[in-house]
Design a protein around this motif. Sequence first.
Motif, mmCIF file in Angstrom:
data_model
loop_
_atom_site.group_PDB
_atom_site.id
_atom_site.type_symbol
_atom_site.label_atom_id
_atom_site.label_comp_id
_atom_site.label_asym_id
_atom_site.label_seq_id
_atom_site.Cartn_x
_atom_site.Cartn_y
_atom_site.Cartn_z
ATOM 1 N N GLY A 10 0.842 -1.304 -0.035
ATOM 2 C CA GLY A 10 0.072 -0.094 -0.063
ATOM 3 C C GLY A 10 0.865 1.319 -0.038
ATOM 4 O O GLY A 10 2.101 1.127 0.175
ATOM 5 N N SER A 39 -4.184 -2.592 0.275
ATOM 6 C CA SER A 39 -4.610 -1.302 -0.070
ATOM 7 C C SER A 39 -4.637 -0.812 -1.680
ATOM 8 O O SER A 39 -5.237 -1.563 -2.375
ATOM 9 N N MET A 40 -3.551 0.138 -2.216
ATOM 10 C CA MET A 40 -3.588 0.385 -3.335
ATOM 11 C C MET A 40 -3.076 -0.767 -4.124
ATOM 12 O O MET A 40 -3.507 -1.166 -5.454
ATOM 13 N N ILE A 43 -6.028 -2.938 -5.156
ATOM 14 C CA ILE A 43 -6.850 -2.418 -6.219
ATOM 15 C C ILE A 43 -5.982 -2.810 -7.192
ATOM 16 O O ILE A 43 -6.794 -3.481 -8.334
ATOM 17 N N ARG A 162 -12.450 -3.130 -1.410
ATOM 18 C CA ARG A 162 -12.831 -1.876 -0.596
ATOM 19 C C ARG A 162 -12.562 -1.977 0.907
ATOM 20 O O ARG A 162 -11.892 -0.989 1.522
ATOM 21 N N SER A 164 -9.746 -3.744 2.055
ATOM 22 C CA SER A 164 -8.174 -3.386 2.158
ATOM 23 C C SER A 164 -7.860 -2.191 1.958
ATOM 24 O O SER A 164 -6.878 -1.758 2.526
ATOM 25 N N SER A 165 -8.669 -1.384 1.381
ATOM 26 C CA SER A 165 -8.435 0.026 1.053
ATOM 27 C C SER A 165 -8.991 1.116 1.800
ATOM 28 O O SER A 165 -9.009 2.333 1.737
ATOM 29 N N ASP A 183 -8.319 -0.848 6.086
ATOM 30 C CA ASP A 183 -6.993 -0.843 5.221
ATOM 31 C C ASP A 183 -5.973 -1.813 6.015
ATOM 32 O O ASP A 183 -5.707 -1.841 7.134
#
Length: 305
Positions: A10, A39-40, A43, A162, A164-165, A183
Amino acid sequence: MSKFGLALGGGGARGLAHIGVLKILDSEKIKIDAITGCSMGAIVGGLYAYYGNAMQVEEFMFEAMKHPKFLELGIDRLNEHTNKPDKNYFEQFFDYVDRRVHVLKTLSRLSYFDEEVTKEIFDLIPDVEIEDLRIKFSAVAVDLISGEEINFKEGSLRGAVRASSAIPGIFPPVKIEKHFLVDGSTSGSIPSGKVRELGADRVLAVDVTRKLESANQPKNVIEILYRTEDISSFHLSLLRLKETDLIIRPSVKEFKWTDFDQAEKLILAGELAAKENLAEIKRLNKRSYFMLRLSQYLKRLKGDQ
């Protein structure tokens, strides 16, 4: 049969560098058997597992960043009036709240951005089951109730990504079954060990976390909280990286987590890092199972990352 896994960390906008890494792996026809993201990283990794190629992930992200609901979030405004090169999530969040909204209003809610707007943004993520993806995938989140890490290896891709972020305080926690999730970076931003749960026996980690710089002595309780969050996040990431076989670090330390307007530069940084480490990546991918296990054993003995 050996399996090559990616652990994508992330870092907000810095995580766009993952796309550049994936583009180079695609161009070199390096097969990825499993991806775990945080996180990112969740995604980008989830989208790659869905589409099967980095170019479509890149196209998706650019379209998403032009979406009216993403623009409505106003994440870029967190950069305004910031003298410090890269404040952490909490510093920028409270700066933003201080200037625009009475603090008490925010303290009466679970997050700054409300459920409706957040849902509309994450509804852009494909609504598919993780088990049906082209590549094995998982996303790491943290349960606020039990404090445990949850590695989503099945179920809704959209829901897992979602969760995780869900940056604490900024995006609302996600309720999935008995869990109340935020997150995955809360417990360490680079999920190197978790990708092994998907069967990977060789792991490449992409680290886009901030560098821990020396700081002035804290002057109040808020500065102490900011600093301890930085320190704990940094050391948790170092601990997780001990579970990997190879780490590459795109040159993105100077970017803020909110720098989505710098997407092209961030993706390019990922490409450059992958190219610079390409020989080592190929060596890892082709290395014999016995030699790999021996190397990992010796690394643990030495206490290396």
